[in-house]
Every structure is written in C-alpha cells, then in structure tokens.
Write an enzyme that holds these catalytic residues in place. Structure first.
Site, PDB file in Angstrom:
ATOM      1  N   CYS A   2      -2.053   6.289   0.378  1.00 39.85           N
ATOM      2  CA  CYS A   2      -0.951   7.096   0.564  1.00 39.85           C
ATOM      3  C   CYS A   2       0.062   6.552   1.505  1.00 39.85           C
ATOM      4  CB  CYS A   2      -1.491   8.371   1.304  1.00 39.85           C
ATOM      5  SG  CYS A   2      -2.794   9.279   0.381  1.00 39.85           S
ATOM      6  N   ARG A  27       1.791  -0.005  -2.308  1.00 41.42           N
ATOM      7  CA  ARG A  27       0.461   0.309  -1.679  1.00 41.42           C
ATOM      8  C   ARG A  27      -0.564   0.952  -2.591  1.00 41.42           C
ATOM      9  NH1 ARG A  27       1.011   1.459   4.094  1.00 41.42           N
ATOM     10  NH2 ARG A  27      -0.661   2.803   4.015  1.00 41.42           N
ATOM     11  N   TRP A  74      -2.729   8.772  -3.008  1.00 42.82           N
ATOM     12  CA  TRP A  74      -3.788   7.935  -3.477  1.00 42.82           C
ATOM     13  C   TRP A  74      -5.022   8.924  -3.448  1.00 42.82           C
ATOM     14  CZ3 TRP A  74      -8.637   5.550  -2.235  1.00 42.82           C
ATOM     15  CH2 TRP A  74      -8.894   4.685  -3.153  1.00 42.82           C
ATOM     16  N   ASN A  98      -1.333  11.485   5.649  1.00 43.52           N
ATOM     17  CA  ASN A  98      -2.175  10.226   5.150  1.00 43.52           C
ATOM     18  C   ASN A  98      -3.416  10.251   5.847  1.00 43.52           C
ATOM     19  OD1 ASN A  98      -0.013   9.010   3.920  1.00 43.52           O
ATOM     20  ND2 ASN A  98       0.271   7.183   5.231  1.00 43.52           N
ATOM     21  N   GLY A  99      -4.608   9.844   5.316  1.00 43.81           N
ATOM     22  CA  GLY A  99      -5.697   9.835   6.067  1.00 43.81           C
ATOM     23  C   GLY A  99      -6.520  10.918   5.796  1.00 43.81           C
ATOM     24  N   GLU A 474     -14.026 -15.072  -4.622  1.00 47.24           N
ATOM     25  CA  GLU A 474     -12.712 -14.618  -4.843  1.00 47.24           C
ATOM     26  C   GLU A 474     -12.067 -14.599  -6.245  1.00 47.24           C
ATOM     27  OE1 GLU A 474     -10.645 -12.841  -3.134  1.00 47.24           O
ATOM     28  OE2 GLU A 474      -8.608 -13.222  -3.645  1.00 47.24           O
ATOM     29  N   LYS A 478     -10.411 -11.596  -8.341  1.00 45.72           N
ATOM     30  CA  LYS A 478      -9.134 -11.799  -9.058  1.00 45.72           C
ATOM     31  C   LYS A 478      -9.080 -11.273 -10.195  1.00 45.72           C
ATOM     32  CE  LYS A 478      -7.110 -11.428  -6.181  1.00 45.72           C
ATOM     33  NZ  LYS A 478      -7.160 -11.390  -4.924  1.00 45.72           N
ATOM     34  N   GLU A 481     -10.155  -7.482 -10.809  1.00 43.04           N
ATOM     35  CA  GLU A 481      -9.219  -6.452 -10.276  1.00 43.04           C
ATOM     36  C   GLU A 481      -7.817  -6.149 -11.054  1.00 43.04           C
ATOM     37  OE1 GLU A 481      -7.404  -8.814  -6.254  1.00 43.04           O
ATOM     38  OE2 GLU A 481      -7.600  -6.722  -6.252  1.00 43.04           O
ATOM     39  N   HIS A 497     -32.292 -17.408 -12.558  1.00 47.40           N
ATOM     40  CA  HIS A 497     -33.450 -16.658 -11.948  1.00 47.40           C
ATOM     41  C   HIS A 497     -33.392 -15.376 -12.531  1.00 47.40           C
ATOM     42  CE1 HIS A 497     -35.010 -19.845  -9.619  1.00 47.40           C
ATOM     43  NE2 HIS A 497     -33.863 -20.162  -9.280  1.00 47.40           N
ATOM     44  N   LYS A 594      -2.985  -1.028  -2.028  1.00 40.69           N
ATOM     45  CA  LYS A 594      -2.736  -2.437  -1.127  1.00 40.69           C
ATOM     46  C   LYS A 594      -3.333  -2.270   0.225  1.00 40.69           C
ATOM     47  CE  LYS A 594      -0.904  -6.228  -0.372  1.00 40.69           C
ATOM     48  NZ  LYS A 594      -1.726  -7.534  -1.381  1.00 40.69           N
TER      49      LYS A 594
HETATM   50  C1  F6R Z   1      -7.668  -7.878  -3.437  1.00 39.89           C
HETATM   51  C2  F6R Z   1      -7.269  -7.361  -2.097  1.00 39.89           C
HETATM   52  C3  F6R Z   1      -8.272  -6.661  -1.168  1.00 39.89           C
HETATM   53  C4  F6R Z   1      -8.037  -6.585   0.244  1.00 39.89           C
HETATM   54  C5  F6R Z   1      -8.930  -5.826   1.122  1.00 39.89           C
HETATM   55  C6  F6R Z   1      -8.563  -5.938   2.655  1.00 39.89           C
HETATM   56  O1  F6R Z   1      -7.083  -8.631  -3.885  1.00 39.89           O
HETATM   57  O2  F6R Z   1      -6.146  -7.552  -1.734  1.00 39.89           O
HETATM   58  O3  F6R Z   1      -9.538  -6.903  -1.645  1.00 39.89           O
HETATM   59  O4  F6R Z   1      -8.095  -8.017   0.634  1.00 39.89           O
HETATM   60  O5  F6R Z   1      -8.935  -4.509   0.785  1.00 39.89           O
HETATM   61  O6  F6R Z   1      -7.307  -5.677   2.951  1.00 39.89           O
HETATM   62  P1  F6R Z   1      -6.717  -6.227   4.514  1.00 39.89           P
HETATM   63  O7  F6R Z   1      -6.603  -7.762   4.170  1.00 39.89           O
HETATM   64  O8  F6R Z   1      -5.285  -5.861   4.231  1.00 39.89           O
HETATM   65  O9  F6R Z   1      -7.675  -5.893   5.337  1.00 39.89           O
END
Ligand code: F6R
Length: 599
Positions: A2, A27, A74, A98-99, A474, A478, A481, A497, A594
């Site tokens: 949000c 975000r 969100w 927010n929150g 990672e 990627k 997601e 296994h 985000k």
């Molecule tokens: C994936 C991604 C998320 C963030 C995670 C932590 O591409 O961006 O997995 O890495 O939500 O976010 P930060 O780094 O902002 O604490």
C-alpha cells in the site's frame, strides 16, 4: 504494498494525487482511490485494478479541488474490490491507511454497534475509531493523538475531516510518512518518489500529528507545536524513467556495472576498504545475516564467503522466522540486516529483536533514511539508486558487492588476507567485473533465443554446488516471480535423494557451473538428470563446455570468486526473456509488492 499520498495547495489536487499514485505503482497494488474536497464536499473515487481506472472515473465525475488524499491498496484484510479499496469514510472522517491495526477485532467489537461497517478492512474500523473520538472531543489534533494510543501495530494514516475544509492530517507508528512543502503546496506520502515537489527539505513524521493546510504546514506533539526530524532528498532515489527500455527490470539490469562501481566508490579508497566503523569489526565472535527474499539470497552468499575467507562463524536467517530461532542472548554477535527498501516489516522486526538481545546491528541498505538505516547501529549503503521493478536485480548485485567488501575486510582484520591481496581483490571487482557484466549484457539476444525455448515449460530445476547452489536460490526466485513457472533450487547432489523422481523430458534443469572446485561433481549430477530425459541449460565459464548440455550461456572468464556477479546478470536476463515470451507483466508481477511493509 500500500502507498499513501496527500496534497493541499494552489494546484489541481486530483493531478497531484494521481501523479503520486502512479509513482507508487512500482510497490505493487490491486486497487486505488482518492478523496478530494470538491468545494466543501468530500468526494471519493476508487476502482479495482490500474490507476488509469481511477483516473478515468475522476474525469468522468469532473472531480476537482485543491486538497485531498489518495491510496494504492495491496489487499491484506479482504478481497480486492471497490468496497475494500481506500479511502474509507465514516461520519465526518475519511482516511487512507498503510499497515495493519493488529487490534482491529477488539476495536470492531466496540464500534460495530455505532457504525455500519461495510468493508472487510481494518481501515474502516480505524476510520470509525477516529470519527468516534473526533465526535466526542471536536478537536482533530487531540482526536488523532488519542487514536494513535488506541491503534496497535505499525501504520501510517492520512485523514481529512469533512467539516475542516482543505486540511490534511497525517499520523504514523513505525511506518514511513514523509512531508514536504514547496511554493505550490504541502505534500504527504509514504514514499518519497510520490511527492511531486521541487528539491526541498523533507520531514519525517514519527510521533507528531502533521497538519497540511493550503498555505501552511505544522506539526504537533502532545498538543504542542514541534519541528520534526528533517533530511534532504536523495534525487537519485526519485529518478524513475524507463529511458527507452521496454521494462524497468531490463533497464535496471543494464545499470548493474555502474551500480557496482558506485557502491565500491563509496567504501574503497586507493584499493583499501574504508568503513566508517573500522574498530568494531574485530570484536565479534559470530555473525548472523538476516533478510528476506533476494536480500536473503545475497546474505547466503555473504555467510558462505565470510566463513570461508575470515573464518568467523556466520549463519543466515529468514527474517520472518527469526523471532522463533533467536538465541537467548546475542551479545558479542553482529546482526547484519540486508534490505533494499529498508522498510521490510519482517527484517525490521528481526533488527529490533537482535538489538533487544544485545547484538550490534549492521544495516546493509539501499534507501538512505529508511527505517533499517535509522535503527541500525552501523550502516553500509548499496548505491543502486531507485529500484522500480518489483523483481530485484541491481540491488542484489550491489548487496553482493558490499558483502564481498565485508568479507575481505573481516579476512584482513583476522590476518587471513594481506593489504596487497585486499587491494588486488578490490581492483578486480572494480575494474574487471563491471566489464565482464557488460559482456553478458552484450549476448542478451542469444540469451533471449535460449529463453524463448524454455518459455513453454511449467516446471524447472536449478542445480549447483557450493556458491553455485546459493546463486541457484536467487536464479530460481527470479524465474518464478516474473514468469510464473514453478521452479526449485537444489543442491546438485541432493536431487538424487528423492526429487529426481520429478525429472521428466518436460522438466528443464538449469545448472550453474562456475566453481572449478565442484565442477566434476556437478557434471556427474548433470549426467544423472540427462539420463532421465531432462533438457539441460548450463550457465558457466569456458570449462562448462566440457560437459554434456542442450544449451549453454557462456560467461566471460573471470576469477571464479566473482562469478556470482556475471552469473546473476545471466540468470536475471534469462528470467526476464522467459517472462517476456510468456507475455507476463514483468515489472509488476501478480500478487507481489515491492516494499513488503506487513509481517
Ligand atoms: C524479489 C524481491 C524480494 C525482496 C524482499 C526483501 O525480487 O525483490 O524478495 O528482496 O521482499 O525486500 P527488501 O530488500 O526491500 O528488504
């Protein structure tokens, strides 16, 4: 997640609020809305889906005014719907929020007799709470101060009262709320990118009630006028154009060579690492790296490197699990919190717990003045600039760069690395790796061709050993997601296994093969999956050509220690092109946000 915006001034508030909402889009959100004083009446407009829908509705209704609040939602409490979208109005009070109000059930019990609650949200209950207090005492500032005492959890709220025309109020608790003013008016937002003001001073609301009128800005604490903490905006963080790239993600991948240099420029002087807290580094018996998602994956590589290079026990922790794994006492420990946004609720909660347990907290953060930056005892900044695409790319390699510096520095402090060796490593990272990354970017057409073939699959495995295995985590994140392909990262030797039963000719296996030390062992694992029909894509340097594969993404020859940088850019581009060929909304993947500001 949000986002909040508020404006009060000389200009068209609808335009300012929509500008702010569009800037908050990155975000992640699923509905949006604004409420504006149209004359002396508060009119709310909200819609599901993109901001464009809200914008069209504002035009249709001919909404105009000089003061209002807006929100991107969100969903946390209740489905995505106009009914649940913000703003919410109860009585004379309209809010965006927010929150989470953690005690919303308790508040609901008290308020439901008096208010007709129509949404599933905690926000509507908070709105009713504020309205009920305001009705009792008829003083908006005092009402908000009392409401603050009664709402549990972390939140930021912007409020307008229908009988106080052209005034916006803001309160918050452990959630960002920033206020600014310029010659055109007063602005309030949860994120600096949403504020369309000229380059002025910014105020951070913490314990104050912010009051924005058309010609003045004031803050109150316990009824007294105060001036809260202020800071200068980092213009780098406010630049968010695609600059001709089709997606922010692609643009941000292209920025990686410069980001690494910028990050190193801050802490490496004449080849020597200079941190602002040199002495502290010798005093820890162990290190714990705590983070979420991509930042956690950078931390995994960090833990591996620090133990190997410096010989200091170092482990990593999933931030959201930390409160259940935390030891009784962390004195003598360094807690390293890695976060791009610096606002991730899980990481922030872990940071606070670690500090309560007497650890020294080191924040590795991209956003200056963010909560993690402010609450950490010591901070190292990744100079990645604003990262807009939801999928993190340049922030990840910037985090790796800082983690490498930390490992080198600790190894030097432990006398396992000489000053000359430190200088050579920094030199290689600064001079060779950015160019090597550029070489990977240059073969993006070839990566795209390979990716197109894999775009039809629904499941995939990433395998590797040692550092390659950590990178697989990672790489796999990627892919899933942004392309929605189900993918798993496995230690190459672990597949047999149990998991190997999932391998069929329809399940591609992507093998990371950059570490010469584990080369022959991973090659054996590749043979095992090929024997079961899997199509294998190998990502590795020239030695990888020796193994059996169906496709190869060839990385430039570098010191294998630094291969995570080139491999990361290769698997980021691979995931990007797979998602592109599947027609996915790359910069805003479904359900994702985000900055994840709820635990
Ligand atoms: C994936 C991604 C998320 C963030 C995670 C932590 O591409 O961006 O997995 O890495 O939500 O976010 P930060 O780094 O902002 O604490």
């Amino acid at each position: 997640m949000c986002g909040i915006i508020g404006y009060c001034g000389k200009e068209d508030a609808v335009e300012k609020l929509l500008y702010g909402l569009k800037a908050l889009e990155y975000r992640g959100y699923d509905s949006a809305g604004i409420a504006v004083f149209d004359g002396d009446e508060v009119i709310s407009v909200k819609s599901e889906g993109r901001i464009g829908n809200t914008e069209a509705l504002c035009k249709e209704k001919g909404l105009q005014g000089f003061c209002g609040i807006g929100h991107t939602r969100w969903a946390t409490h209740g489905e995505v719907s106009v009914r649940n979208a913000h703003p919410h109005t109860k009585g004379r009070t309209t809010i965006v929020h927010n929150g989470i109000a953690e005690n919303y059930n308790e508040l609901n019990r008290k308020l439901k007799e008096r208010y007709d609650l129509i949404s599933d949200t905690d926000t509507e209950i908070v709105c009713a709470l504020i309205d009920s207090i305001y009705s009792e005492i008829e003083d908006p500032i005092e009402a908000l101060e009392i409401a603050k005492e009664r709402i549990n959890g972390s939140y930021a709220i912007a409020v307008i009262f229908s009988d106080i025309v052209d005034t916006v109020y803001g309160i918050c608790q452990d959630s960002p709320l920033i206020v600014s003013e310029d010659e055109n008016g007063m602005y309030l937002a949860s994120d600096i990118t949403a504020i369309d003001s000229t380059d002025k001073l910014y105020y951070r609301v913490t314990n104050e009630v912010a009051v924005l009128c058309r010609d003045k800005l004031q803050f109150y604490r316990k009824g007294e006028k105060v001036i809260p903490e202020s800071f200068n905006a980092d213009r780098n963080m406010r630049k968010c154009e695609k600059d001709g790239f089709s997606h922010f993600m692609l643009k941000e991948i292209h920025e990686e060579p410069d980001v690494i240099k910028r990050t190193l420029d801050r802490y490496v002087i004449d080849g020597i690492i200079r941190f602002p807290f040199e002495d502290i580094l010798t005093s820890f018996r162990s290190i714990r790296i705590i983070a979420c998602g991509t930042a956690l994956h950078a931390g995994m590589t960090g833990a591996y490197l620090i133990e190997k290079m410096a010989g200091i026990p170092c482990r990593y922790e999933v931030a959201s699990e930390f409160r259940y794994n935390a030891p009784e006492d962390m004195s003598g420990e360094l807690a390293v919190i890695i976060s791009q946004s610096g606002e991730t609720a899980d990481s922030l909660a872990a940071l606070r717990i670690a500090k309560e347990l007497s650890a020294v907290a080191l924040g590795i953060v991209n956003v200056e003045n963010s909560s993690v930056a402010r609450e950490s005892d010591i901070v190292l900044y990744t100079s990645a600039g604003a990262e807009i695409a939801v999928a993190s790319t340049k922030a990840y390699t910037a985090q790796l760069a800082i983690i490498y510096l930390l490992a080198f520095k600790l190894a030097y402090k432990k006398r396992r690395l000489s000053l000359n060796e430190q200088r050579d490593l920094c030199d290689c990272l600064y001079r060779e790796i950015p160019d090597a990354i550029r070489e990977v970017i240059e073969i993006k057409e070839q990566i795209e061709k390979t990716a197109k073939k894999y775009a039809v699959c629904e499941n995939a495995f990433y395998i590797g050993r040692g550092m390659d295995h950590l990178l697989c985590e990672e790489a796999s994140l990627k892919l899933k997601e942004i392309s929605y392909i189900h993918s798993e990262a496995y230690a190459a030797g672990e597949l047999k296994h149990g998991t190997i039963s999932l391998i069929t000719e329809k399940t591609p296996v992507i093998a990371l093969l950059t570490d010469p030390f584990v080369f022959s062992k991973t090659v054996s694992n590749i043979r095992e999956v090929k024997a079961r029909g899997a199509e294998v894509l190998v990502i590795g340097m020239s030695k990888a050509e020796e193994c059996e594969y169906d496709a190869l993404i060839s990385l430039p020859e570098t010191d294998p220690l630094f291969a995570p940088f080139t491999a990361a850019v290769a698997f980021q581009l691979f995931a990007y092109y797979v998602a592109l060929h599947r027609g996915c909304d790359i910069d805003k993947p479904r359900n994702l946000a985000k900055s994840v500001t709820v635990e």
